[in-house]
Design an enzyme around this catalytic site. Structure first.
Site, PDB file in Angstrom:
ATOM      1  N   VAL A  67       0.865  -1.177   0.000  1.00 19.94           N
ATOM      2  CA  VAL A  67       0.000   0.000   0.000  1.00 19.94           C
ATOM      3  C   VAL A  67       0.904   1.230   0.000  1.00 19.94           C
ATOM      4  O   VAL A  67       1.782   1.356   0.854  1.00 19.94           O
ATOM      5  CB  VAL A  67      -0.900   0.003   1.264  1.00 19.94           C
ATOM      6  CG1 VAL A  67      -1.787   1.231   1.282  1.00 19.94           C
ATOM      7  CG2 VAL A  67      -1.739  -1.269   1.326  1.00 19.94           C
ATOM      8  N   CYS A  68       0.702   2.114  -0.952  1.00 25.44           N
ATOM      9  CA  CYS A  68       1.552   3.315  -1.054  1.00 25.44           C
ATOM     10  C   CYS A  68       1.403   4.173   0.199  1.00 25.44           C
ATOM     11  O   CYS A  68       0.292   4.591   0.555  1.00 25.44           O
ATOM     12  CB  CYS A  68       1.178   4.130  -2.284  1.00 25.44           C
ATOM     13  SG  CYS A  68       1.992   5.732  -2.345  1.00 25.44           S
ATOM     14  N   VAL A  69       2.505   4.456   0.837  1.00 30.32           N
ATOM     15  CA  VAL A  69       2.454   5.155   2.133  1.00 30.32           C
ATOM     16  C   VAL A  69       1.909   6.577   2.001  1.00 30.32           C
ATOM     17  O   VAL A  69       1.102   7.012   2.847  1.00 30.32           O
ATOM     18  CB  VAL A  69       3.841   5.141   2.827  1.00 30.32           C
ATOM     19  CG1 VAL A  69       4.900   5.873   2.013  1.00 30.32           C
ATOM     20  CG2 VAL A  69       3.746   5.743   4.224  1.00 30.32           C
TER      21      VAL A  69
END
Lengths: 134, 131
Positions: free
Chosen positions: B78-80
């Site tokens: 999941v893209c931070v």
């Protein structure tokens, strides 16, 4: 399976400068690929060409202005952005309407905008490992 | 057999992107191919939210993803930056930003865009599901 194509990546950005998040998400991804020295080309097409029209001020809307972000591309080794010729024509724009060094507030080599035809775009895509649409 | 990087940019229930990506991932695995990485970007991070409660007669997409990830031991990133912006955080990020609690489902890993670069270069195919 071996990769038959190069590691070149194309980012296609077709949203207006004031879309909620797509232009900045596209730019974030583009810069990350550049940081890792992966050849990446940004193509502005459709409404996306409006991202680089000069004299825009996002602060009126409480938003970031993209001009400075485009000005920073040089720091990441990106000195050229492709702009769809047909979209420029559609919006009644010429290359003179696009950001210049003063707009981008860059002292380095200014970003170069290059007009691209559908045939050239098809060739660019065909020669790339992946295409990301934003 | 090919390896796939699957990028999900749509939230569950707001567009077809998430469900199509989920079905595609299943089809990839059932066909004997492999999934190198799932990458959830922009609104796609909501697929990792532990706070979603759909009606009982609707598919629970985040949990379906979670089960798929666990069954096949998939790497689900999941893209931070996208996640923080949308309130999808793990316990570590929750503590860092003094939030009440984490909100990401176990099995998903919060990480950076470098994982997208790696997946793009390493996988044979990159397929994006956008709203």
């Amino acid at each position: 399976m071996a990769n038959l194509k190069s590691d070149k990546v194309v980012f296609m950005s077709s949203t207006s400068p004031w879309s909620p998040s797509d232009p900045s998400a596209c730019m974030d991804s583009l810069l990350t690929f550049a940081v890792f020295d992966i050849p990446a080309t940004l193509v502005l097409h459709g409404e996306g060409v409006l991202q680089v029209v000069k004299n825009q001020n996002g602060s009126i809307l409480g938003l970031k202005t993209l001009a400075k972000t485009f000005g920073a591309l040089g720091l990441y080794g990106i000195d050229e952005v492709m702009v769809e010729a047909r979209a420029l024509q559609h919006y009644g724009l010429s290359m003179h309407d696009l950001l210049d060094a003063a707009d981008m507030e860059t002292a380095d080599q200014p970003l170069r905008f290059t007009s691209i035809t559908p045939a050239q775009l098809a060739s660019l895509i065909a020669d790339s490992k992946a295409v990301f649409n934003f | 057999m090919s390896s796939f990087a699957i990028i999900v940019r749509g939230a569950p229930y707001t567009s077809q992107a998430s469900l199509s990506a989920y079905r595609f991932a299943n089809a990839v695995l059932e066909s004997g191919h492999s999934v190198y990485r799932l990458f959830f970007y922009q609104d796609g991070v909501y697929n990792a939210s532990a706070q979603i409660v759909p009606p009982q007669d609707e598919m629970h997409l985040p949990k379906a993803w979670q089960q798929l990830i666990a069954t096949h031991e998939l790497d689900a990133v999941v893209c931070v930056a996208s996640a923080l912006k949308r309130g999808v955080v793990d316990d570590k990020e929750a503590a860092r930003y003094e939030l009440a609690c984490g909100s990401v489902l176990p099995g998903f890993v919060i990480s950076g865009l470098g994982q997208l670069v790696d997946a793009t270069i390493t996988a044979d195919r990159v397929v994006t599901f956008s709203p």
